[in-house]
Motif scaffolding. Structure first.
Motif, mmCIF file in Angstrom:
data_model
loop_
_atom_site.group_PDB
_atom_site.id
_atom_site.type_symbol
_atom_site.label_atom_id
_atom_site.label_comp_id
_atom_site.label_asym_id
_atom_site.label_seq_id
_atom_site.Cartn_x
_atom_site.Cartn_y
_atom_site.Cartn_z
ATOM 1 N N ALA A 39 42.271 62.266 -35.734
ATOM 2 C CA ALA A 39 41.973 62.860 -34.431
ATOM 3 C C ALA A 39 42.186 61.841 -33.321
ATOM 4 C CB ALA A 39 40.527 63.364 -34.421
ATOM 5 N N ALA A 40 41.993 62.261 -32.100
ATOM 6 C CA ALA A 40 42.118 61.376 -30.940
ATOM 7 C C ALA A 40 41.180 60.187 -31.120
ATOM 8 C CB ALA A 40 41.763 62.162 -29.678
ATOM 9 N N PRO A 41 41.435 59.026 -30.558
ATOM 10 C CA PRO A 41 42.427 58.798 -29.492
ATOM 11 C C PRO A 41 43.852 58.528 -29.984
ATOM 12 C CG PRO A 41 41.174 56.808 -29.870
ATOM 13 C CD PRO A 41 40.589 57.855 -30.789
ATOM 14 N N GLY A 42 44.127 58.436 -31.282
ATOM 15 C CA GLY A 42 45.488 58.250 -31.742
ATOM 16 C C GLY A 42 45.965 56.811 -31.630
ATOM 17 N N VAL A 43 47.265 56.627 -31.418
ATOM 18 C CA VAL A 43 47.868 55.295 -31.406
ATOM 19 C C VAL A 43 47.418 54.521 -30.176
ATOM 20 C CG1 VAL A 43 50.028 54.007 -31.352
ATOM 21 C CG2 VAL A 43 49.871 56.116 -32.674
ATOM 22 N N GLN A 44 46.996 53.274 -30.416
ATOM 23 C CA GLN A 44 46.527 52.412 -29.337
ATOM 24 C C GLN A 44 47.082 51.003 -29.520
ATOM 25 O OE1 GLN A 44 42.199 52.952 -28.265
ATOM 26 N NE2 GLN A 44 42.184 53.919 -30.290
ATOM 27 N N PRO A 45 47.157 50.209 -28.455
ATOM 28 C CA PRO A 45 47.643 48.825 -28.573
ATOM 29 C C PRO A 45 46.562 47.913 -29.145
ATOM 30 C CG PRO A 45 47.046 49.288 -26.302
ATOM 31 C CD PRO A 45 46.919 50.592 -27.045
ATOM 32 N N ILE A 46 46.996 46.908 -29.910
ATOM 33 C CA ILE A 46 46.074 45.886 -30.405
ATOM 34 C C ILE A 46 45.739 44.973 -29.243
ATOM 35 C CG2 ILE A 46 45.794 43.945 -32.003
ATOM 36 C CD1 ILE A 46 47.794 45.312 -33.854
ATOM 37 N N ASP A 47 44.426 44.814 -28.990
ATOM 38 C CA ASP A 47 44.042 44.033 -27.809
ATOM 39 C C ASP A 47 43.465 42.685 -28.202
ATOM 40 O OD1 ASP A 47 41.646 44.829 -28.831
ATOM 41 O OD2 ASP A 47 41.087 46.120 -27.153
ATOM 42 N N CYS A 48 42.560 42.185 -27.421
ATOM 43 C CA CYS A 48 42.005 40.829 -27.550
ATOM 44 C C CYS A 48 43.109 39.812 -27.291
ATOM 45 C CB CYS A 48 41.326 40.624 -28.891
ATOM 46 S SG CYS A 48 39.910 41.734 -29.160
ATOM 47 N N ASP A 49 43.366 38.915 -28.220
ATOM 48 C CA ASP A 49 44.374 37.872 -27.983
ATOM 49 C C ASP A 49 45.773 38.457 -28.095
ATOM 50 O OD1 ASP A 49 42.277 36.149 -27.789
ATOM 51 O OD2 ASP A 49 42.546 35.248 -29.758
ATOM 52 N N THR A 50 46.513 38.387 -27.016
ATOM 53 C CA THR A 50 47.893 38.877 -27.029
ATOM 54 C C THR A 50 48.907 37.772 -26.741
ATOM 55 O OG1 THR A 50 47.778 39.489 -24.697
ATOM 56 C CG2 THR A 50 47.204 41.195 -26.313
ATOM 57 N N GLN A 51 48.425 36.610 -26.264
ATOM 58 C CA GLN A 51 49.344 35.533 -25.911
ATOM 59 C C GLN A 51 48.857 34.193 -26.439
ATOM 60 O OE1 GLN A 51 49.595 35.833 -21.591
ATOM 61 N NE2 GLN A 51 51.500 37.015 -21.766
ATOM 62 N N MET A 52 49.804 33.285 -26.680
ATOM 63 C CA MET A 52 49.485 31.912 -27.071
ATOM 64 C C MET A 52 50.543 30.974 -26.511
ATOM 65 S SD MET A 52 50.546 31.500 -31.074
ATOM 66 C CE MET A 52 50.430 29.716 -30.925
ATOM 67 N N GLU A 53 50.170 29.721 -26.401
ATOM 68 C CA GLU A 53 51.062 28.711 -25.840
ATOM 69 C C GLU A 53 51.755 27.930 -26.952
ATOM 70 O OE1 GLU A 53 51.688 28.071 -22.615
ATOM 71 O OE2 GLU A 53 50.339 29.644 -21.903
ATOM 72 N N VAL A 54 53.033 27.655 -26.753
ATOM 73 C CA VAL A 54 53.755 26.710 -27.607
ATOM 74 C C VAL A 54 53.854 25.415 -26.817
ATOM 75 C CG1 VAL A 54 55.944 26.138 -28.712
ATOM 76 C CG2 VAL A 54 55.045 28.454 -28.871
ATOM 77 N N VAL A 55 53.243 24.379 -27.359
ATOM 78 C CA VAL A 55 53.192 23.083 -26.685
ATOM 79 C C VAL A 55 53.819 22.033 -27.581
ATOM 80 C CG1 VAL A 55 51.115 23.702 -25.413
ATOM 81 C CG2 VAL A 55 50.912 22.547 -27.620
ATOM 82 N N GLU A 56 54.021 20.855 -27.008
ATOM 83 C CA GLU A 56 54.568 19.754 -27.781
ATOM 84 C C GLU A 56 53.453 18.921 -28.381
ATOM 85 O OE1 GLU A 56 57.243 19.022 -28.942
ATOM 86 O OE2 GLU A 56 58.905 19.712 -27.718
ATOM 87 N N VAL A 57 53.823 18.109 -29.375
ATOM 88 C CA VAL A 57 52.895 17.154 -29.948
ATOM 89 C C VAL A 57 52.827 15.932 -29.051
ATOM 90 C CG1 VAL A 57 53.261 17.902 -32.302
ATOM 91 C CG2 VAL A 57 54.770 16.206 -31.331
ATOM 92 N N VAL A 58 51.727 15.207 -29.120
ATOM 93 C CA VAL A 58 51.552 13.974 -28.351
ATOM 94 C C VAL A 58 51.310 12.837 -29.315
ATOM 95 C CG1 VAL A 58 50.111 12.753 -26.698
ATOM 96 C CG2 VAL A 58 50.631 15.164 -26.341
ATOM 97 N N VAL A 59 52.077 11.768 -29.186
ATOM 98 C CA VAL A 59 51.937 10.611 -30.068
ATOM 99 C C VAL A 59 50.729 9.800 -29.671
ATOM 100 C CG1 VAL A 59 53.017 8.455 -30.767
ATOM 101 C CG2 VAL A 59 54.386 10.513 -30.498
ATOM 102 N N GLU A 60 49.991 9.341 -30.660
ATOM 103 C CA GLU A 60 48.871 8.432 -30.438
ATOM 104 C C GLU A 60 49.335 7.030 -30.798
ATOM 105 O OE1 GLU A 60 46.197 9.509 -29.175
ATOM 106 O OE2 GLU A 60 46.366 11.663 -29.445
ATOM 107 N N PRO A 61 49.792 6.212 -29.835
ATOM 108 C CA PRO A 61 50.348 4.904 -30.156
ATOM 109 C C PRO A 61 49.386 4.001 -30.900
ATOM 110 C CG PRO A 61 50.813 5.513 -27.876
ATOM 111 C CD PRO A 61 49.833 6.496 -28.402
ATOM 112 N N SER A 62 48.081 4.190 -30.733
ATOM 113 C CA SER A 62 47.110 3.315 -31.370
ATOM 114 C C SER A 62 46.879 3.661 -32.829
ATOM 115 C CB SER A 62 45.774 3.400 -30.623
ATOM 116 O OG SER A 62 45.265 4.725 -30.660
ATOM 117 N N SER A 63 47.567 4.680 -33.352
ATOM 118 C CA SER A 63 47.310 5.120 -34.716
ATOM 119 C C SER A 63 47.910 4.204 -35.758
ATOM 120 C CB SER A 63 47.853 6.536 -34.923
ATOM 121 O OG SER A 63 49.250 6.562 -34.726
ATOM 122 N N GLY A 64 48.624 3.163 -35.342
ATOM 123 C CA GLY A 64 49.123 2.159 -36.293
ATOM 124 C C GLY A 64 50.212 2.706 -37.170
#
Length: 387
Positions: free
Chosen positions: A109-134
């Motif tokens: 029955a209704a409401p039928g097909v609906q969009p999946i909500d909550c988190d819809t987006q995410m960021e693609v970022v770069e890694v950061v080097v930790e020079p002190s990690s030896g």
């Protein structure tokens, strides 16, 4: 599938749970929290960003295509259910915001097909080097720590202008496995990275930045003629230590045309690692040759900035000549070095000694003959006197 009963009625809903951000080449897990109270079916389809790959859907989930995963259950149970699936981000994914797009239908029955909500987006970022990690490779999500006026790539503080090519490869790392990452971009002269795993670490990525100039983390140039500079990182911050991996090896190649054009001695080509403010030549072995390249392998204690270098034939020859003079090597060794020096044929110290010995022998022989002649002449005089 995990299922827990709820006593109170609730709105039918599918809520997506995404990581806030991830790196190119990473595999993340997406969670779908589903409220099934009052539902009489489960029809869910979730779509990931174009070019990303879905895998491992939980329960009765199906991989429809590389970008789509779905569940269909006409006899859905009451309660709250949780579904998961994995998605792998391409290693060459551009930085930015990506959108997930999905639909669900939990009731006839209704409401039928609906969009999946909550988190819809995410960021693609770069890694950061930790020079002190030896000795370990150092990467973590966040903002670059080494920006410049030219704009930072976000990975190691390199400017975009200094990066020729970036490659990211991922592999599933299990305890006791011999892990290998293969690279095939023309601009990147690293062919492979291998190591033996000591732990179950899951999906581990290797990032290689091929550079135009020395790394932003480097303060001095390596010795010799530089063929290529690069940054190599394995895993995130704190990974790639002796507690995680052993026997790391880097395979690389050098063009024959570069060797010939720069008068490079093939036996003096090295992979150098920058660590604790110093360039360290690594144990490097030639393994094979082709028409266009010579291939090498180098053992490394860790991952950081690297440089492939070579020495010219003249430098190598001069070093060998000085070594021979200072160490007073054997006659045979001296002969070999002096003869092969820049292709010239020179008299060696061994030849000189031999010549002096021959002259001495000849003079001694002549003296003996002369003495014998003198004796004979004296005998003749005595004989004539008697006569």
């Amino acid at each position: 599938m995990t299922l827990s009963m709820v006593s109170a009625a609730a709105d039918l809903n599918v809520c997506r749970d995404l990581p806030t951000s991830a790196n190119p080449g990473e595999t993340i897990t997406v969670t779908l929290d589903i409220t099934l109270d009052g539902a009489d079916k489960t029809v869910i389809e979730d779509n990931v960003p174009a070019g990303w790959n879905v895998s491992n859907p939980s329960g009765s989930g199906l991989v429809v295509d590389a970008n789509t995963v779905s569940w269909i259950d006409v006899n859905a149970a009451l309660g709250v259910e949780q579904l998961t699936y994995d998605v792998t981000i391409p290693g060459d994914a551009a930085l930015g915001t990506y959108t997930f797009d999905g639909m669900f239908d939990l009731a006839v029955a209704a409401p039928g097909v609906q969009p999946i909500d909550c988190d819809t987006q995410m960021e693609v970022v770069e890694v950061v080097v930790e020079p002190s990690s030896g000795g370990s490779s150092g990467t973590s999500s966040g903002t670059s720590s080494g920006g410049s006026s030219g704009g930072s790539s976000g990975a190691t503080g390199e400017t975009f202008e200094n990066i020729v090519k970036k490659e990211v490869k991922s592999a599933y790392v299990m305890n006791g496995a011999k892990v290998s990452y293969q690279f095939n971009e023309k601009e990147n002269n690293i062919d492979f990275i291998k190591f033996d795993a000591l732990k179950n670490s899951g999906m581990i990525s290797v990032t290689i930045e091929t550079l135009k100039d020395t790394s932003a983390l480097v303060k001095t140039n390596p010795a010799g003629k530089v063929y290529q500079n690069m940054n190599i990182w394995v895993g995130k911050a704190g990974y790639a230590t002796p507690n995680d991996i052993v026997n790391p090896v880097i395979g690389f190649r050098v063009e024959r045309s570069w060797i010939g054009a720069n008068d490079i001695d093939g036996s003096a080509i090295k992979l150098n690692r920058y660590h604790d403010g110093t360039w360290n030549p690594l144990p490097t072995t030639k393994v094979q040759e082709s028409k266009d390249y010579i291939y090498f392998e180098a053992k490394t204690p860790g991952f950081s900035p690297f440089a492939i270098t070579g020495e010219t034939n003249s430098v190598v020859s001069e070093d060998e000549g000085l070594t021979g003079t200072d160490t007073n090597t054997s006659t045979e060794g001296s002969e070999d070095r002096t003869t092969s020096y820049k292709g010239e044929n020179r008299t060696t110290s061994a030849d000189a000694k031999t010549s002096i010995g021959n002259i001495t022998m000849l003079l001694s022989f002549a003296t003996i003959i002369g003495f014998m002649g003198y004796i004979k002449r004296d005998d003749i005089r005595k004989y004539l006197k008697k006569k």
